[in-house]
Design a protein around this motif. Structure first.
Motif, PDB file in Angstrom:
ATOM      1  N   LEU A 298       0.824  -1.200   0.000  1.00 12.09           N
ATOM      2  CA  LEU A 298       0.000   0.000   0.000  1.00 12.09           C
ATOM      3  C   LEU A 298       0.859   1.252   0.000  1.00 12.09           C
ATOM      4  CD1 LEU A 298      -2.736   1.364   0.147  1.00 12.09           C
ATOM      5  CD2 LEU A 298      -2.730   0.999   2.626  1.00 12.09           C
ATOM      6  N   GLU A 299       1.938   1.245   0.755  1.00 10.37           N
ATOM      7  CA  GLU A 299       2.844   2.391   0.763  1.00 10.37           C
ATOM      8  C   GLU A 299       3.459   2.602  -0.615  1.00 10.37           C
ATOM      9  OE1 GLU A 299       6.894   3.971   3.086  1.00 10.37           O
ATOM     10  OE2 GLU A 299       6.055   1.986   3.499  1.00 10.37           O
ATOM     11  N   HIS A 300       3.806   1.514  -1.293  1.00  5.63           N
ATOM     12  CA  HIS A 300       4.358   1.583  -2.642  1.00  5.63           C
ATOM     13  C   HIS A 300       3.319   2.134  -3.608  1.00  5.63           C
ATOM     14  CE1 HIS A 300       5.566   0.021  -6.594  1.00  5.63           C
ATOM     15  NE2 HIS A 300       6.808   0.037  -6.144  1.00  5.63           N
ATOM     16  N   ALA A 327       8.017  -7.748  -5.785  1.00  6.87           N
ATOM     17  CA  ALA A 327       7.274  -6.803  -6.619  1.00  6.87           C
ATOM     18  C   ALA A 327       7.440  -5.378  -6.106  1.00  6.87           C
ATOM     19  CB  ALA A 327       5.796  -7.186  -6.649  1.00  6.87           C
ATOM     20  N   VAL A 328       7.444  -5.201  -4.805  1.00 11.47           N
ATOM     21  CA  VAL A 328       7.668  -3.866  -4.228  1.00 11.47           C
ATOM     22  C   VAL A 328       9.041  -3.343  -4.636  1.00 11.47           C
ATOM     23  CG1 VAL A 328       8.002  -2.609  -2.060  1.00 11.47           C
ATOM     24  CG2 VAL A 328       6.086  -4.212  -2.295  1.00 11.47           C
ATOM     25  N   GLU A 329      10.041  -4.211  -4.636  1.00 12.60           N
ATOM     26  CA  GLU A 329      11.416  -3.798  -4.928  1.00 12.60           C
ATOM     27  C   GLU A 329      11.622  -3.398  -6.387  1.00 12.60           C
ATOM     28  OE1 GLU A 329      14.105  -6.854  -3.796  1.00 12.60           O
ATOM     29  OE2 GLU A 329      13.530  -6.836  -1.687  1.00 12.60           O
ATOM     30  N   PRO A 333       6.809   2.886  -8.260  1.00 17.13           N
ATOM     31  CA  PRO A 333       5.721   3.282  -7.366  1.00 17.13           C
ATOM     32  C   PRO A 333       4.649   4.094  -8.094  1.00 17.13           C
ATOM     33  CG  PRO A 333       7.865   3.780  -6.408  1.00 17.13           C
ATOM     34  CD  PRO A 333       8.109   3.425  -7.838  1.00 17.13           C
ATOM     35  N   LEU A 334       3.471   4.123  -7.514  1.00 24.57           N
ATOM     36  CA  LEU A 334       2.378   4.895  -8.103  1.00 24.57           C
ATOM     37  C   LEU A 334       2.747   6.370  -8.202  1.00 24.57           C
ATOM     38  CD1 LEU A 334      -0.539   5.105  -9.139  1.00 24.57           C
ATOM     39  CD2 LEU A 334      -1.283   5.302  -6.749  1.00 24.57           C
ATOM     40  N   VAL A 335       3.384   6.885  -7.175  1.00 21.47           N
ATOM     41  CA  VAL A 335       3.864   8.268  -7.171  1.00 21.47           C
ATOM     42  C   VAL A 335       5.380   8.231  -7.091  1.00 21.47           C
ATOM     43  CG1 VAL A 335       3.856  10.471  -5.956  1.00 21.47           C
ATOM     44  CG2 VAL A 335       1.775   9.064  -6.006  1.00 21.47           C
ATOM     45  N   ARG A 336       6.057   8.809  -8.077  1.00 23.88           N
ATOM     46  CA  ARG A 336       7.503   8.786  -8.108  1.00 23.88           C
ATOM     47  C   ARG A 336       8.081   9.393  -6.834  1.00 23.88           C
ATOM     48  NH1 ARG A 336       9.734   7.478 -12.967  1.00 23.88           N
ATOM     49  NH2 ARG A 336       8.346   7.470 -14.771  1.00 23.88           N
ATOM     50  N   GLY A 337       9.080   8.708  -6.295  1.00 24.81           N
ATOM     51  CA  GLY A 337       9.692   9.167  -5.055  1.00 24.81           C
ATOM     52  C   GLY A 337       8.946   8.727  -3.820  1.00 24.81           C
ATOM     53  N   GLN A 338       7.826   7.976  -4.036  1.00 24.45           N
ATOM     54  CA  GLN A 338       7.013   7.582  -2.888  1.00 24.45           C
ATOM     55  C   GLN A 338       7.644   6.433  -2.124  1.00 24.45           C
ATOM     56  OE1 GLN A 338       2.670   7.496  -3.399  1.00 24.45           O
ATOM     57  NE2 GLN A 338       2.729   5.355  -2.806  1.00 24.45           N
ATOM     58  N   ALA A 339       8.324   5.529  -2.868  1.00 29.20           N
ATOM     59  CA  ALA A 339       8.902   4.350  -2.202  1.00 29.20           C
ATOM     60  C   ALA A 339      10.345   4.168  -2.647  1.00 29.20           C
ATOM     61  CB  ALA A 339       8.085   3.106  -2.564  1.00 29.20           C
TER      62      ALA A 339
END
Length: 339
Positions: A298-300, A327-329, A333-339
Motif C-alpha cells: 500500500l505504501e508503494h 514486486a515492491v522492490e 511506485p504509483l507516485v515517483r519518489g514515494q517508495a
C-alpha cells in the motif's frame, strides 16, 4: 469482510469512468479498491483513489444496444464497451447474478487473455465482493467487469501443444519464450505459437480446483525469481488464474475443469510473452508478516503490486510473501519518489 460502505462509495466514484484509457490500458481502480477493502485497508481506499484519479477516463459513449439476438456480432468489439456494460446491467437487474455468470462464463472463457487478462481479473474481484455482500454497487461492478471482458474478448488459437511436466511449477518452466522483439501485449499474444499442455486430462471438478490452486501458487512463487523479466506484466501470470479460482464457487461444477484449462493457457501465455532468459535467486531482506507485506504494498501504491500482494496473501506461504516483496522492490511506485 468490509462493512463500512467504503467499497460501495468507491464503486460509486468509479462507475462513471471507463474500463480503459489511452487506447487499451486498463482501469485498475475498482480491482484495487476491492482488494484493499478485502484486506482490512478500507480506510486507505479513497486516499489511493485520489492518487490514481489522473489515470481515470470518462465512461465511453454507447454505439448500439447489445441484445440476446445480436450479441455474437458485438463480441470482441472494443468500441462497444458501454453497450456491453448496459447489456449486463439489464441482465443482472432481471436475474440472479450467479445465473448470469453461469451463462456467460463459458462464452467468455475462450477470450480469457483479453485486455491483458484484466477483464477476468476484474470479474474475479467483483465475484469476491458479491460473495461478501450483494448490493447494487457490487452488482454494477460485475456488469462493468463482464462488459469489459465481452468487449475485449480475444481468443488464443493456433497453438501447437507441447508436453508438460506433472507439476504446475515444472510446466511453467517448460514454457518456451516467444521469439523476436515483438512489442505490445496484443502483438506478443499473437506471437505465442506453442505452449505446454498441463493438466489437460483433468475433468473431475475437485481435482480441477486443486490443480488451479497449484497453478496460482506456482505462478506466485515464480514471480520472486522471474518477475524481473517484466515486473508489471508477469504479475498477471498469477493474478489471472487466481481470479478464476475466486469465481469457482459461484459457478456450476461442470465449468470448473474448463476454467482450469483456460487459466493455464492465460498464465502460460503471459509467461511465454515476458519471462526473462534466466531466473535469479531471491532471498527477501527480512521475514515479514502478511500484514506487513500488505502495508508495504500500500505504501508503494502501484496497482499491480497491490493486486499481486492480494494474490500472495491468498496463497499465504513465505515464498508467496517473498514474491510480493520482490514486486515492491522492482516495480515503479504509483507516485515517483514515494517508495
Amino acid at each position: 469482510m468490509d462493512t463500512s460502505g467504503t467499497l460501495e462509495e468507491a464503486f460509486g466514484r468509479l462507475h462513471s469512468t471507463g474500463p480503459e484509457r489511452d487506447g487499451w490500458l486498463s482501469n485498475h481502480a475498482p480491482m484495487v479498491a476491492e482488494a484493499l477493502a478485502a484486506r482490512g485497508q478500507a480506510g486507505a481506499v479513497h486516499r489511493w483513489l485520489d492518487l490514481y484519479r489522473d489515470k481515470l477516463k470518462d465512461f465511453p459513449e454507447p454505439v448500439a444496444a447489445v441484445t440476446d439476438a445480436n450479441w455474437p456480432a458485438a463480441l470482441g468489439d472494443s468500441r462497444r464497451a458501454a453497450d456491453w456494460i448496459g447489456y449486463f446491467s439489464r441482465a443482472l437487474a432481471e436475474r440472479p447474478w450467479q445465473d448470469v455468470l453461469a451463462v456467460w462464463w463459458p462464452r467468455l472463457l475462450p477470450g480469457i487473455a483479453a485486455g491483458a487478462t484484466h477483464p477476468v481479473i476484474r470479474v474475479g474481484h467483483a465475484v469476491r465482493a458479491l460473495g461478501g455482500e450483494e448490493n447494487e454497487p457490487r452488482l454494477t461492478e460485475l456488469a462493468h467487469g463482464l462488459g469489459y471482458w465481452a468487449a475485449r474478448h480475444q481468443p488464443v488459437s493456433g497453438i501447437v501443444e507441447l508436453t508438460a511436466g506433472p507439476t504446475a511449477a515444472g510446466a511453467l518452466d517448460d514454457v518456451p519464450p516467444i521469439v523476436g522483439g515483438v512489442v505490445g501485449f496484443r502483438a506478443r499474444l499473437g506471437a505465442v505459437r506453442q505452449l505446454p499442455v498441463w493438466a489437460g486430462e483433468v475433468r473431475d471438478p475437485d481435482v480441477a480446483r486443486e490443480r488451479l490452486a497449484e497453478l496460482v501458487r506456482a505462478a506466485t512463487h515464480r514471480y520472486a525469481t522471474h518477475g524481473h523479466g517484466e515486473p508489471t506484466m508477469l504479475v498477471h501470470a498469477a493474478t489471472a488464474p487466481n481470479a478464476v479460482l475466486r469465481a469457482l464457487d459461484a459457478l456450476p461444477r461442470e465449468l470448473w475443469a474448463p476454467s482450469l484449462h483456460a487459466a493455464w493457457t492465460a498464465s502460460a501465455a503471459v509467461t511465454a510473452m515476458y519471462a526473462p532468459r534466466e531466473a535469479i535467486a531471491y532471498v527477501p531482506p527480512s521475514r515479514v508478516t502478511a500484514e506487513e507485506v500488505m502495508e508495504r504494498a500500500l505504501e508503494h501504491g502501484d496497482e499491480h503490486v497491490i493486486k499481486l500482494t492480494d494474490t500472495a496473501l491468498d496463497v499465504g506461504d513465505e515464498r508467496a510473501l517473498a514474491a510480493a516483496l520482490r514486486a515492491v522492490e522492482i516495480s515503479e511506485p504509483l507516485v515517483r519518489g514515494q517508495a
